[in-house]
Design a protein around this motif. Sequence first.
Motif, short mmCIF file in Angstrom:
data_model
loop_
_atom_site.label_atom_id
_atom_site.label_comp_id
_atom_site.label_asym_id
_atom_site.label_seq_id
_atom_site.Cartn_x
_atom_site.Cartn_y
_atom_site.Cartn_z
N VAL A 275 0.67 -1.26 0.10
CA VAL A 275 0.21 -0.41 0.24
C VAL A 275 0.93 1.09 0.27
O VAL A 275 0.64 2.31 -0.35
CB VAL A 275 -0.72 -0.10 1.33
N TYR A 276 1.84 0.89 0.80
CA TYR A 276 2.90 2.48 0.78
C TYR A 276 3.41 2.95 -0.75
O TYR A 276 3.35 3.84 -0.89
CB TYR A 276 3.18 2.28 2.30
N GLU A 277 4.12 1.83 -1.10
CA GLU A 277 4.85 2.16 -2.28
C GLU A 277 3.76 2.47 -3.26
O GLU A 277 4.08 3.44 -4.40
CB GLU A 277 5.07 0.60 -2.95
N VAL A 278 2.73 2.01 -3.17
CA VAL A 278 1.86 2.96 -4.51
C VAL A 278 1.23 3.72 -4.19
O VAL A 278 1.57 5.28 -5.20
CB VAL A 278 0.02 2.21 -4.68
N ALA A 279 0.98 4.58 -2.84
CA ALA A 279 0.69 5.86 -2.62
C ALA A 279 1.72 6.69 -2.07
O ALA A 279 1.79 7.98 -2.28
CB ALA A 279 0.49 6.03 -0.71
#
Length: 167
Positions: free
Chosen positions: A70-74
């Motif tokens: 999730v963090y890598e996309v955000a």
Amino acid sequence: MLENKLDKKEIFSPQVTELLENWEKRYPANQKRSVIIPGLHVLQDYNNGYLTEELMDKLALYLDVPAASVYEVATFYSMYDLKKVGRHKLNVCTNLSCMLNGAKKIMTHIENKLDIKAGQTTADGRITLKSVECQGACCGAPMLEVDKVFYENLTIAKVDQIIDSLE
């Protein structure tokens, strides 16, 4: 991966859960990562235009995916904001086509008009200004996105009209 067999429907409000479920239905059950991008949009929209670590962690829990996914996309996409933003978001495309067609002049004008720099929010919390990469509107360069609406073939007068129309 869901900790303590927590019911997914308890993670978010019923409205947010319904929206996330609608996105989940569009993808195969074993493709939970596909819901990350639309899921982040849903959460950002329901959180006054920005994401928090808590929301991203909850999305990972909800989707049963690693939080890092999730963090890598955000953190990769400029369409997500990870800090508080103004009621209106102005995204000026500063990629090649827009720059060649006057985006720098548009950005400088907006900065001067609002008395902020790219990446900042006006003192009254009304407007956040961002410089973003290609928005895919090269044929209408320069372009400005305001609250998810694209404006193309900008002039200083058109930019003033757009900004002055914001509540």
